[in-house]
Design a protein around this motif. Structure first.
Motif, mmCIF file in Angstrom:
data_model
loop_
_atom_site.group_PDB
_atom_site.id
_atom_site.type_symbol
_atom_site.label_atom_id
_atom_site.label_comp_id
_atom_site.label_asym_id
_atom_site.label_seq_id
_atom_site.Cartn_x
_atom_site.Cartn_y
_atom_site.Cartn_z
ATOM 1 N N HIS A 189 7.229 -6.568 -1.424
ATOM 2 C CA HIS A 189 6.018 -6.509 -2.404
ATOM 3 C C HIS A 189 5.087 -7.806 -1.950
ATOM 4 C CE1 HIS A 189 7.592 -3.550 -5.494
ATOM 5 N NE2 HIS A 189 7.582 -3.075 -4.355
ATOM 6 N N ASP A 238 -0.247 -2.725 -7.663
ATOM 7 C CA ASP A 238 0.375 -1.580 -7.998
ATOM 8 C C ASP A 238 1.109 -0.630 -6.699
ATOM 9 O OD1 ASP A 238 -0.154 -2.307 -10.504
ATOM 10 O OD2 ASP A 238 -1.716 -0.669 -10.873
ATOM 11 N N ASP A 239 0.455 -0.801 -5.706
ATOM 12 C CA ASP A 239 1.039 -0.118 -4.445
ATOM 13 C C ASP A 239 0.764 -0.866 -3.412
ATOM 14 O OD1 ASP A 239 1.252 1.554 -2.175
ATOM 15 O OD2 ASP A 239 0.114 3.260 -2.648
ATOM 16 N N THR A 240 2.121 -1.783 -3.170
ATOM 17 C CA THR A 240 2.010 -2.875 -2.135
ATOM 18 C C THR A 240 1.567 -2.285 -0.934
ATOM 19 O OG1 THR A 240 4.381 -2.645 -2.022
ATOM 20 C CG2 THR A 240 3.532 -4.239 -3.560
ATOM 21 N N ALA A 241 2.102 -1.240 -0.339
ATOM 22 C CA ALA A 241 1.686 -0.740 0.866
ATOM 23 C C ALA A 241 0.372 -0.476 1.237
ATOM 24 C CB ALA A 241 2.605 0.729 1.263
ATOM 25 N N HIS A 242 -0.224 0.207 0.030
ATOM 26 C CA HIS A 242 -1.717 0.334 0.007
ATOM 27 C C HIS A 242 -2.501 -0.933 0.129
ATOM 28 C CE1 HIS A 242 -5.657 2.011 -0.502
ATOM 29 N NE2 HIS A 242 -5.790 1.306 -1.486
ATOM 30 N N GLN A 243 -1.970 -2.081 -0.460
ATOM 31 C CA GLN A 243 -2.728 -3.146 -0.890
ATOM 32 C C GLN A 243 -2.469 -3.971 0.711
ATOM 33 O OE1 GLN A 243 -0.494 -6.735 -2.492
ATOM 34 N NE2 GLN A 243 -2.351 -6.801 -3.900
ATOM 35 N N SER A 271 -5.396 -4.466 -6.682
ATOM 36 C CA SER A 271 -4.197 -4.239 -7.604
ATOM 37 C C SER A 271 -3.019 -4.211 -6.568
ATOM 38 C CB SER A 271 -4.083 -3.224 -8.355
ATOM 39 O OG SER A 271 -2.976 -2.770 -8.861
#
Length: 253
Positions: free
Chosen positions: A251, A201-206, A199
């Motif tokens: 993003h 939804d959290d681009t930093a985590h992605q 996902s």
């Protein structure tokens, strides 16, 4: 099939020719009871010219084979439609694999006069040097076989990452190591799409998951290919909505 009866004394000519050739030669005469009898010996004739043409196109009554003390052989027949000439062709050395003959030019036979003295001179000057050279090349090939062409290296394993317009990231691979690396770093398997998805939804985590997965994949020698979103999302199951507004640059990868 032309049936040109050859009344020449091939047996006497071949015997006299064997006496005149340099080295020790013996002659063997063969008469053919049937057309098919001319082919067993003819299969070894090392010629792609007029000797082979005569064997294939004409019914031969007889032939002679001259054999040198080192095993070299010459095939002798009357020359069709030329009553004052004979054809003499080399015979391939036995006992070699077909690969040994690859790239070796056939020592095509020659026409010689019906005089065994003159014929021996023509064979000695023309045919035998080419014949001995070809045999030497075959022997060299047999002693130094060309290594088999190696099979092409398998294509390197890789993971294909596709970024979709809504920030979703899909990864496809057939490698178990790659599948584990993706799963270990937050990708989940979507059996409907046959892909691992992550996902956005959290681009930093992605971004962190992608970086960690790439490091783990690299340790296994697995490359990563990134693709732009297709015109129509492969993960959509309904009609496409209007294009969403562009996300901030942070993003995207």
């Amino acid at each position: 099939m032309p049936d040109l009866r050859d009344k020449r004394d091939l047996e006497s000519f071949a015997a006299a020719l064997a006496d005149e050739l340099p080295g020790q030669w013996r002659s063997q005469y063969h008469r053919h009871a049937e057309y098919r009898d001319q082919f067993p010996l003819a299969e070894d004739v090392w010629d792609m010219n007029m000797v082979t043409h005569a064997i294939v196109e004409v019914v031969l009554e007889h032939n002679a084979v001259l054999t040198r003390d080192d095993g070299a052989r010459l095939y002798v027949i009357g020359r069709p439609r030329h009553d004052d000439e004979f054809l003499v062709g080399a015979m391939a050395p036995p006992g070699f694999a077909p690969e040994a003959f690859r790239g070796v030019r056939e020592p095509d036979g020659i026409a010689v006069p019906d005089d065994p003295y003159r014929a021996a001179d023509d064979i000695t000057v023309d045919l035998l040097p080419r014949y001995d050279k070809a045999v030497a090349e075959v022997q060299h090939n047999a002693a130094h076989p060309t290594p088999p062409t190696p099979a092409p290296a398998p294509a390197p394993e890789r993971v294909v990452l596709t970024w979709f317009g809504d920030g979703l990231l899909a990864a496809k691979t057939t490698s178990p190591e790659a599948a584990k690396a993706l799963h270990d770093n937050g990708f989940t398997w979507d059996p409907r799409e046959m892909a691992f998805v992550l996902s956005g939804d959290d681009t930093a985590h992605q971004a962190h998951c992608v970086q960690e997965a790439g490091t783990q994949l690299d340790r296994h020698g697995i490359g990563v290919i990134t693709r732009h979103p297709p015109a129509r999302s492969a993960l959509e199951t309904t009609a496409p909505p209007p294009p969403p507004p562009l996300k901030p640059a942070s993003h995207s990868r």
